[in-house]
Enzyme design. Sequence first.
Site, PDB file in Angstrom:
ATOM      1  N   THR A 126       0.809  -1.217   0.000  1.00 33.21           N
ATOM      2  CA  THR A 126       0.000   0.000   0.000  1.00 33.21           C
ATOM      3  C   THR A 126       0.849   1.277   0.000  1.00 33.21           C
ATOM      4  OG1 THR A 126      -1.668  -1.203   1.231  1.00 33.21           O
ATOM      5  CG2 THR A 126      -1.860   1.193   1.227  1.00 33.21           C
ATOM      6  N   GLU A 127       0.382   2.264  -0.758  1.00 29.70           N
ATOM      7  CA  GLU A 127       1.014   3.590  -0.780  1.00 29.70           C
ATOM      8  C   GLU A 127      -0.060   4.641  -0.557  1.00 29.70           C
ATOM      9  OE1 GLU A 127       3.216   4.042  -4.408  1.00 29.70           O
ATOM     10  OE2 GLU A 127       4.401   2.209  -4.046  1.00 29.70           O
ATOM     11  N   PRO A 128       0.381   5.863  -0.232  1.00 27.94           N
ATOM     12  CA  PRO A 128      -0.614   6.902   0.043  1.00 27.94           C
ATOM     13  C   PRO A 128      -1.641   7.049  -1.091  1.00 27.94           C
ATOM     14  CG  PRO A 128       1.556   7.663   0.694  1.00 27.94           C
ATOM     15  CD  PRO A 128       1.751   6.316   0.068  1.00 27.94           C
ATOM     16  N   PHE A 156       1.188   2.537   5.946  1.00 30.86           N
ATOM     17  CA  PHE A 156       0.278   1.619   6.651  1.00 30.86           C
ATOM     18  C   PHE A 156       0.842   0.196   6.683  1.00 30.86           C
ATOM     19  CE2 PHE A 156      -3.852   4.129   5.378  1.00 30.86           C
ATOM     20  CZ  PHE A 156      -3.412   5.220   6.105  1.00 30.86           C
ATOM     21  N   GLY A 340     -23.801  -3.051  28.244  1.00 30.36           N
ATOM     22  CA  GLY A 340     -24.397  -1.754  28.557  1.00 30.36           C
ATOM     23  C   GLY A 340     -23.328  -0.690  28.726  1.00 30.36           C
ATOM     24  N   GLY A 341     -23.513   0.193  29.711  1.00 27.64           N
ATOM     25  CA  GLY A 341     -22.572   1.280  29.946  1.00 27.64           C
ATOM     26  C   GLY A 341     -21.181   0.769  30.267  1.00 27.64           C
ATOM     27  N   GLU A 364      -6.060  -5.901   3.979  1.00 31.33           N
ATOM     28  CA  GLU A 364      -5.942  -6.994   3.000  1.00 31.33           C
ATOM     29  C   GLU A 364      -7.122  -6.997   2.045  1.00 31.33           C
ATOM     30  OE1 GLU A 364      -3.504  -9.974   5.622  1.00 31.33           O
ATOM     31  OE2 GLU A 364      -4.136 -10.931   3.765  1.00 31.33           O
ATOM     32  N   GLY A 365      -7.459  -5.794   1.597  1.00 32.50           N
ATOM     33  CA  GLY A 365      -8.611  -5.622   0.709  1.00 32.50           C
ATOM     34  C   GLY A 365      -9.837  -5.288   1.534  1.00 32.50           C
ATOM     35  N   THR A 366     -10.398  -4.083   1.321  1.00 33.87           N
ATOM     36  CA  THR A 366     -11.605  -3.717   2.071  1.00 33.87           C
ATOM     37  C   THR A 366     -12.717  -4.705   1.705  1.00 33.87           C
ATOM     38  OG1 THR A 366     -12.460  -2.292   0.318  1.00 33.87           O
ATOM     39  CG2 THR A 366     -10.987  -1.258   1.927  1.00 33.87           C
TER      40      THR A 366
END
Lengths: 384, 259
Positions: A126-128, A156, A340-341, A364-366
Site C-alpha cells: 500500500t502507498e498513500p 500503513f 451496557g454502559g 488486506e482488501g476492504t
Amino acid sequence: MMDYLLTEEQVMIRDLCRQIAKEKIAPLAAEYDKSEKFPHGIMKIIADADLFAIFVPLEYGGTGGRVLDMAIATEELSRACGGIAVCYAASALGTYPIVLFGNEEQKKKYLPDLAKGKTIAAFGLTEPEAGSDASAIKTTAVKKGDHYVLNGTKHFITNGGEAGVYTVVAMTDRTRGARGASAFIVEKGTPGFSFGKKEEKMGIRASTTCELIFTDCKIPKENLIAKEGMGFIVTMKTFDMSRPGVAAQALGIAQGALDIAVKYAKERHQFGKSIASFQGIQWMLADMATKVEASRALIYAVARMVDSGNTSVAKESAIAKLFASDAAMEVSTNAVQILGGYGYMRDYPAEKFMRDAKITQIYEGTNQIQRNIIALQLIKEMAK
Amino acid sequence: MNIIVCIKQVPETTEVRINPETNTLMREGVKSIINPFDMYAIEEGVLIREKVGGKVTVVTMGPPQAEAALREAISLGADEAILLSDRAFAGSDTWATSYTLAAAIRKIKDYQLIICGKQASDGDTAQVGPGIATHLDIPQVIYVKKVEEIKDTTIRVWRMTEDGYEVIEAPFPVLFTVVKEINTPRLPSLKGIMRSKQAKITVWTHKDIEADFAQLGLNGSPTQVAKVFTPAPRGKGQMLSGTTDDIVAGLVNILKEQQ
Ligand SMILES: Cc1cc2nc3c(=O)[nH]c(=O)nc-3n(C[C@H](O)[C@H](O)C(O)COP(=O)(O)OP(=O)(O)OC[C@H]3O[C@@H](n4cnc5c(N)ncnc54)[C@H](O)[C@@H]3O)c2cc1C
Ligand SMILES: Cc1cc2nc3c(=O)[nH]c(=O)nc-3n(C[C@H](O)[C@H](O)[C@H](O)COP(=O)(O)OP(=O)(O)OC[C@H]3O[C@@H](n4cnc5c(N)ncnc54)[C@H](O)[C@@H]3O)c2cc1C
C-alpha cells in the site's frame, strides 16, 4: 461443540496457542492497547513456542506451512488480543511470498530464521495514493548492473520498523501497467531504507503500522522474487493464503467478544434477575454464537481447500474474509451492547474487541473489494 | 554436562483425599500433573544445558501413567526420559523412593548434577532429594534459588534460608533441590510437543536398576502411617506488653501459675 475433525497436530497448535493467549497475552492486552507499544516480550514467547514455524515448510525448519494451522493459531491468539495476533499474522503475510515464489537460495537464506522467529516479516504494498487500487503504486525498482535501486514510499505497513525482512512490491516497468510490477525482498538495515511515520490507531494498537521509505535503496538483484512483472501475481497468491488468516483474526476477536458477553450476561442482575434470563439478550447471544460458528466452519473449509493444493481459491478466500470480518464487527458491537454502559468503558474489555474488529473489514482488501472479487468470479464462472 | 532431573507426578488438586481404611492417598479420578516444584527443576536443567551443553534426563518413579509426566518434560526441553515402574516399587515411602531413585541414577552412571524440586505438592516431606544424595553419598544443596556460576569442577549457587541466602560452591557430582524463585518455567514449544509424542521412554524395573529387593516398595518402607488427621487449630495466644522487665515478670508469673 462443533467437531472440525482436526489432526492431532492441529489440536496441539490450538491448545498451545490457547494457553499462551490465556496465560501470557490476556493479562497484558489492555496495557499494550493503552501504551501502543510493540509486544517484543510476547513475540519472543510466540517464537520460542515455534508458532512462526507454522508458516514454513518442513524442509526449511517449519512445521509444514499449512494455512489451517496458521488460521487456528491466529484465531486463538486473537481471542486474547487482535493487535498482538496481527503482529504474528502479518509475519505470515511477509513470509508467504518467499514460501510460494522464492527460489531455493532465497528460501534457504530467509525461511529458517523466520521459522524460528529470530526475525519477523512484513509485506509492503500500500502507498498513500494506492490502496484498493494497488496497480497505482509509484514506488519504482530500476535494474542497474547486479542490483536494483528502489525509490518511493509505502505506508500503513504492519510490523514496519519491527520486521527484519520485507516483501515489497515496486514497479519495474511502468509502461506495462499492472504487468510491470515486481516483488522484492528488502532487509532492514539496507542503506537507503528507512522508516517514516508510525500511525496512531483506533484498534489493534499493540501492532505497529509504519511508513517504509526507499531513497536510492540498492538491493542485490538476487532479491527479486520470481520474475520481473510477476509482482501482482505474487501479491494475489499471497493474499489467497493470508486472507483466511485475517478471517481467523476476525473469528478470534468475535469469539473473545462472545465469551465476555456470555459471562457478563450470567453475572449481571437487573430487575432482580440475571440479564441472561431475558429472551432479548438470549437471542442476541444465540445470533452471535451462530455467526461465530458459521465463520469458523467457512474459514476452516477454505483453509483446507488451500492446503489440498487447490489454486483457484480467490473467491472462497474472499468469502471467508468478508463474512468473518462483518460477523466480528457485529458480534463485538453487540457484546458492547450486552455489557451496557460498562461495555463502553475502557475498564472492561468489550470495547477493545469492537475497536479491534473494525480493521478486519478494511485491510488486506476492504470488504467492498472482497465483494468485487467474489462478484467478478461469479460472473466469470457463469460465462463458462 | 549430564543433568538428571527427578520429577514426580502428583494429583492436580491440593486437597488430596485419604482412604480412611488404608490411610493411603486416593488418586482415582483426579487429573495428574508434574509436581509444580519440579517444573522449576526441569527448567533449570534445560537452562544449564542451554548454557554449557550436555543433556537433561528426566527420571520418575511411578505407575505406567507417569509416562505422561515424562513426555511433558520432553516437550519442555528434556532430552531423555526414564520411567521406573514395577509392582515391586508400590507403596514406597520417602526412604524407599529415594533408595530406588538413587539405584536408577547409579545405573545411569555418567552424571554431574541431579536436580529435584523442593518438595512434592502431595507428600510435602521434602525428603526425597536429600535422601537420594545420602544414598549416593554425594553433596547436596537444598532450596537453591540461583545458579551463579558453573565452573569445570564446581558450581556456585545461592541457597535460600529463612532470613536471606547462603552462597555455596559445591563440587560435582552434586544434588540440588530448587525453590520457585529460581526461574520462570517456559511453556512447551510446538516442536517440543511433537518430539515428546514420538520420544522413546525407557522403562526400568527393579531388575534393571539392580536394587536390593528388601529395600523396595512397601517392604523397604520403614514409615508406618498410623493415622492421618488435621491437627486441631491452636488457641489464641496471650500477648504481654510493657517494658522488657514487665514482660519477663509477667511471663514468669504465668508459668508459675500454670505449674
Ligand atoms: C505420611 C505419609 C503418607 C504417605 N502416603 C502415601 C500413599 O498413600 N500413597 C503413596 O503412593 N505414597 C505415600 N507416601 C509416600 C510419598 O507420598 C511419596 O511416594 C514419596 O516417597 C515422595 O515423597 P514426597 O511426596 O514427600 O516427595 P518430596 O520429598 O517432597 O519430593 C521432593 C522431590 O523429590 C523428587 N521426587 C519425589 N518423588 C519422586 C518420584 N516418585 N520420582 C521421581 N522423583 C521424585 C522430586 O524432585 C520432588 O520435587 C506417604 C508418605 C508419607 C510420609
Ligand atoms: C492498520 C492497518 C494495517 C495495514 N497493514 C498493511 C500491510 O501490512 N501491508 C500493506 O501493503 N497494506 C497494509 N494496509 C493497507 C490496507 O490494505 C489499505 O488501507 C486498504 O487496502 C484500503 O486502502 P485505502 O486505505 O487506500 O482505502 P481506499 O482504497 O482509498 O478506499 C476508500 C474507500 O473506498 C472504497 N473503494 C475503493 N475502491 C472501490 C471500488 N472499486 N468499489 C467500491 N468501493 C471502493 C473502499 O472500500 C473504502 O471504503 C494496512 C492498513 C491499515 C489501516
